[in-house]
Design a protein around this motif. Structure first.
Motif, short mmCIF file in Angstrom:
data_model
loop_
_atom_site.label_atom_id
_atom_site.label_comp_id
_atom_site.label_asym_id
_atom_site.label_seq_id
_atom_site.Cartn_x
_atom_site.Cartn_y
_atom_site.Cartn_z
N ILE A 87 3.09 -6.74 13.10
CA ILE A 87 2.62 -7.15 11.78
C ILE A 87 3.84 -7.13 10.86
CG2 ILE A 87 2.06 -4.84 10.92
CD1 ILE A 87 -0.50 -6.04 9.69
N PHE A 88 3.70 -7.64 9.65
CA PHE A 88 4.82 -7.73 8.70
C PHE A 88 5.49 -6.38 8.51
CE2 PHE A 88 0.91 -9.85 7.17
CZ PHE A 88 1.14 -11.09 7.73
N SER A 89 6.81 -6.38 8.56
CA SER A 89 7.57 -5.13 8.44
C SER A 89 8.05 -4.97 7.00
CB SER A 89 8.77 -5.15 9.40
OG SER A 89 9.54 -3.99 9.24
N ASN A 90 7.21 -4.37 6.17
CA ASN A 90 7.64 -4.06 4.81
C ASN A 90 6.84 -2.86 4.29
OD1 ASN A 90 5.12 -5.08 3.51
ND2 ASN A 90 5.86 -7.05 4.28
N LYS A 91 7.34 -2.28 3.25
CA LYS A 91 6.74 -1.06 2.70
C LYS A 91 5.34 -1.32 2.17
CE LYS A 91 7.23 3.31 1.73
NZ LYS A 91 7.35 4.31 2.82
N ILE A 132 1.80 -0.64 21.39
CA ILE A 132 2.44 -0.07 20.20
C ILE A 132 3.76 0.59 20.59
CG2 ILE A 132 2.24 1.70 18.41
CD1 ILE A 132 -0.77 1.10 18.34
N GLY A 133 4.83 0.23 19.89
CA GLY A 133 6.15 0.77 20.18
C GLY A 133 7.03 -0.19 20.94
N LYS A 134 6.44 -1.25 21.49
CA LYS A 134 7.26 -2.22 22.22
C LYS A 134 8.24 -2.90 21.28
CE LYS A 134 6.91 -6.23 25.31
NZ LYS A 134 5.98 -7.16 26.00
N TYR A 135 7.75 -3.26 20.09
CA TYR A 135 8.61 -3.83 19.06
C TYR A 135 8.55 -2.93 17.83
CZ TYR A 135 8.52 -8.09 21.89
OH TYR A 135 8.65 -8.98 22.91
N ASN A 136 9.61 -2.94 17.07
CA ASN A 136 9.68 -2.09 15.89
C ASN A 136 8.55 -2.40 14.91
OD1 ASN A 136 11.10 -0.08 14.23
ND2 ASN A 136 11.48 -1.80 12.86
N ASN A 137 8.15 -3.69 14.84
CA ASN A 137 7.11 -4.08 13.88
C ASN A 137 5.72 -3.63 14.29
OD1 ASN A 137 9.26 -5.45 12.67
ND2 ASN A 137 7.92 -7.07 11.94
N SER A 138 5.62 -2.88 15.39
CA SER A 138 4.32 -2.31 15.76
C SER A 138 4.24 -0.81 15.46
CB SER A 138 4.05 -2.53 17.26
OG SER A 138 4.97 -1.80 18.05
N LYS A 166 2.37 5.19 12.73
CA LYS A 166 2.55 5.98 11.50
C LYS A 166 1.23 6.23 10.78
CE LYS A 166 7.28 4.41 10.44
NZ LYS A 166 8.10 3.67 9.45
N ILE A 167 0.37 5.23 10.74
CA ILE A 167 -0.87 5.36 9.97
C ILE A 167 -2.03 5.87 10.82
CG2 ILE A 167 -0.18 3.50 8.39
CD1 ILE A 167 -2.30 1.73 9.84
#
Length: 341
Positions: free
Chosen positions: A249-253, A282-288, A293-294
């Motif tokens: 998903i989108f990687s932003n704050k 989850i964890g395969k790509y940084n954007n996952s 975290k949540i």
């Protein structure tokens, strides 16, 4: 020994015939099915029919109808050796998924089928689907049912009910099971892939759990979506997010803040893939990693239909020990693969 099969006719194209005065389709009395398909008299099983008081388009079949079907199976479980549910194709995978969770410790076949063309059409697929489904619904070896799960038969293939989805509105071959092999195939011989069949690991007797909770929402993520609108929806118990690929998903704050706000409101978030085949990692790509975290729940390779039905069944269900997340992660009825993340 002739096996007894109960046909439950809910509606759908398979029970339609053309009214030549109006040139439109209408439902016929399914108790007269033997007149439509005299070949049924050649089957080595006794067939009884229960039809809904009003045949329903499958788009009108939902939780209340799932409960009605489950109750019918419960009431007749010891009277019949197998069950065949005739159903419209559009929501058949949802019904199959829901029943798989509602019917606990099932040891008899529950088969769903339908057709793309009405039973009276010259090129109909209804006859083959119905006749072969009856074979599977009455198939026993050594006094034990070969199929002991909720399955869907369509166009020569038997599929696990909570693993399949409708992918074509026009082809006879309308259903696929993208992340699990077929259970059986009809050709010159009726084949069953015995190693693929589900068997309940529990010793308890068959029972029906009618618990369903509709405090749930499925939301498909897309490029450019305004995530700020998500927390504004009425409070729900479970949000199923259909995200990109293997879980990105989108990687932003801002994305993390919005999703965390939803979690802080007490909503569980289940993550499933938009891809037909494959699943979440989850964890395969940084954007996952945002989902870790949540505290979101990975749906692994579950279908959207099965994820919805499973969540509805588990939300606040007093018949399960443990919390929602713990139970959703479990492979309850063969709906997910055992995937290590």
């Amino acid at each position: 020994m002739k096996r007894k099969v109960l046909i439950i006719y809910t509606g759908g194209t398979i029970g339609m015939e053309k009214d030549y005065e109006t040139n439109s389709l209408r439902a016929f009395d399914f108790n007269h099915i033997f007149n439509k398909i005299p070949e049924m008299n050649l089957l080595e099983c006794e067939v009884s029919v229960h039809q809904f008081s009003e045949p329903l388009d499958s788009s009108d079949v939902g939780p209340e109808e799932w409960k009605e079907i489950a109750q019918l199976i419960e009431e007749n479980y010891h009277l019949f050796d197998g069950f065949l549910i005739l159903h419209g194709t559009d929501t058949m995978a949802y019904t199959a998924s829901a029943l798989s969770f509602m019917l606990k410790n099932l040891r008899k076949p529950v088969i769903l089928t339908g057709s793309q063309l009405p039973i009276g059409d010259l090129r109909t697929d209804a006859k083959e689907n119905l006749l072969t489904s009856l074979y599977y619904a009455s198939l026993y070896q050594n006094d034990e049912a070969v199929v002991q799960e909720v399955a869907l038969y369509f166009e020569y293939k038997l599929l696990r009910g909570n693993r399949c989805l409708k992918y074509s509105a026009e082809n006879f071959d309308a259903f696929i099971s993208p992340n699990y092999p077929i259970l059986g195939e009809s050709g010159v011989h009726l084949k069953v892939e015995e190693t693929m069949l589900y068997r309940t690991p529990h010793q308890e007797d068959f029972s029906v759990d009618l618990h369903l909770n509709d405090s749930i929402l499925l939301w498909r993520i897309f490029p450019g979506i305004n995530l700020e609108s998500l927390p504004q929806i009425p409070k729900i118990k479970v949000l199923i997010l259909q995200v990109f690929g293997s879980g990105t998903i989108f990687s932003n704050k801002k994305t993390e803040e919005v999703l965390q706000k939803i979690r802080n409101n007490g909503t569980e978030i289940v993550v499933i893939s938009q891809c037909v085949s494959g699943g979440i990692s989850i964890g395969k790509y940084n954007n996952s990693n945002i989902f870790k975290k949540i505290g979101a729940i990975s749906g692994h390779d579950i279908t959207a239909e099965s994820a919805l039905a499973k969540a509805m069944h588990l939300i606040d269900n007093p018949n399960y020990s443990g919390d929602f997340a713990e139970n959703f992660k479990k492979n309850l009825r063969g709906e997910i693969s055992e995937i290590e993340e």
